[in-house]
Design an enzyme around this catalytic site. Structure first.
Site, PDB file in Angstrom:
ATOM      1  N   VAL A  21       0.851  -1.200   0.000  1.00  0.00           N
ATOM      2  CA  VAL A  21       0.000   0.000   0.000  1.00  0.00           C
ATOM      3  C   VAL A  21       0.880   1.241   0.000  1.00  0.00           C
ATOM      4  CG1 VAL A  21      -1.796   1.276   1.210  1.00  0.00           C
ATOM      5  CG2 VAL A  21      -1.827  -1.231   1.222  1.00  0.00           C
ATOM      6  N   LYS A  22       0.684   2.055  -1.033  1.00  0.00           N
ATOM      7  CA  LYS A  22       1.492   3.271  -1.169  1.00  0.00           C
ATOM      8  C   LYS A  22       0.729   4.440  -0.545  1.00  0.00           C
ATOM      9  CE  LYS A  22       4.436   4.921  -4.897  1.00  0.00           C
ATOM     10  NZ  LYS A  22       4.538   5.015  -6.351  1.00  0.00           N
ATOM     11  N   LEU A  23       1.412   5.130   0.362  1.00  0.00           N
ATOM     12  CA  LEU A  23       0.788   6.239   1.100  1.00  0.00           C
ATOM     13  C   LEU A  23       1.665   7.478   0.946  1.00  0.00           C
ATOM     14  CD1 LEU A  23       0.323   4.213   4.403  1.00  0.00           C
ATOM     15  CD2 LEU A  23      -1.575   4.979   2.950  1.00  0.00           C
TER      16      LEU A  23
END
Ligand code: E4P
Length: 216
Positions: free
Chosen positions: A82-84
């Site tokens: 998950v890219k945040l």
């Protein structure tokens, strides 16, 4: 150093995967938008092509929305990361995901201070954007060297994933700096193979062999 491809294009990913040297994939909303397909279906297809980590970015900017979207993305396949974005809300969500064992890639890193926070939040990866730093007349690779130094000093397990790579020298300097990963567009990956002396040397070998009279 691991090599990821920086694209959401299935044909490009399939091509790079066929070489046997690809460790993972990073996407971002701009790259996904170019494909004109359902986001989740696209991520699922990429995850089937490449067994390594596949970064998929949340679109929400508030913690609640990022957390919901992040969980949905993580549910698509086991290899989704998950890219945040590195914001207060992004770091908060990263801390929650780290406790739960959800892999994260904290993106848009432009300073060592941001990278320190990312490591303290337990992220799997931090993504310094070297090309965009070079674009404004600063030294992108210096940021990578500083992050590696800080992470080594404190033995932070967060991996340094060099992003916004524009040319082969960025890849070489990433390796020299001790970065864990470089994520590279297809065009630059293709340039890594090339050296004029390899082409000239191969031509000579083949023409010498063809011209020899008693060799079959
Ligand atoms: C990283 O994950 C990003 O997708 C990417 O490297 C951004 O690169 P750009 O500066 O070429 O857009």
């Amino acid at each position: 150093m691991k090599l990821f491809i920086d694209t959401a294009n299935v044909a490009e990913i399939t091509e790079a995967a066929s070489w046997g040297i690809l460790d993972g994939v990073t996407t971002n909303p701009s790259l996904v938008a170019k494909e004109g397909r359902s986001y989740h279906e696209l991520v699922a297809e990429i995850c089937r092509i490449v067994p390594g980590p596949v970064s998929a970015e949340v679109l929400a900017t508030d913690a609640e929305g990022m957390e919901r979207e992040g969980r949905e993305l993580a549910g698509i396949a086991e290899n989704v990361v998950v890219k945040l974005p590195i914001t207060q809300d992004g770091i908060k969500v990263c801390s929650h995901f780290s406790e739960e064992g959800i892999a994260t890639n904290l993106t848009l890193c432009f300073s060592p201070a941001q990278a320190l926070l990312v490591a303290k939040a337990g992220a799997t990866y931090v993504s310094p954007f070297v090309g965009r730093i070079d674009d404004v007349g600063q030294d992108g690779m210096q940021l990578v060297r500083e992050i590696v130094q800080i992470y080594d000093a404190y033995e932070f397990p967060t991996q340094v994933l060099v992003a916004s790579v524009r040319h082969p020298q960025h890849v070489v300097e990433s390796a020299l700096a001790g970065a864990d990963v470089a994520t590279v567009p297809l065009k630059v990956l293709q340039l890594l193979f090339r050296h004029p002396l390899t082409d000239i040397g191969l031509q000579h070998f083949l023409s010498d062999f063809r011209e020899a009279k008693d060799v079959h």
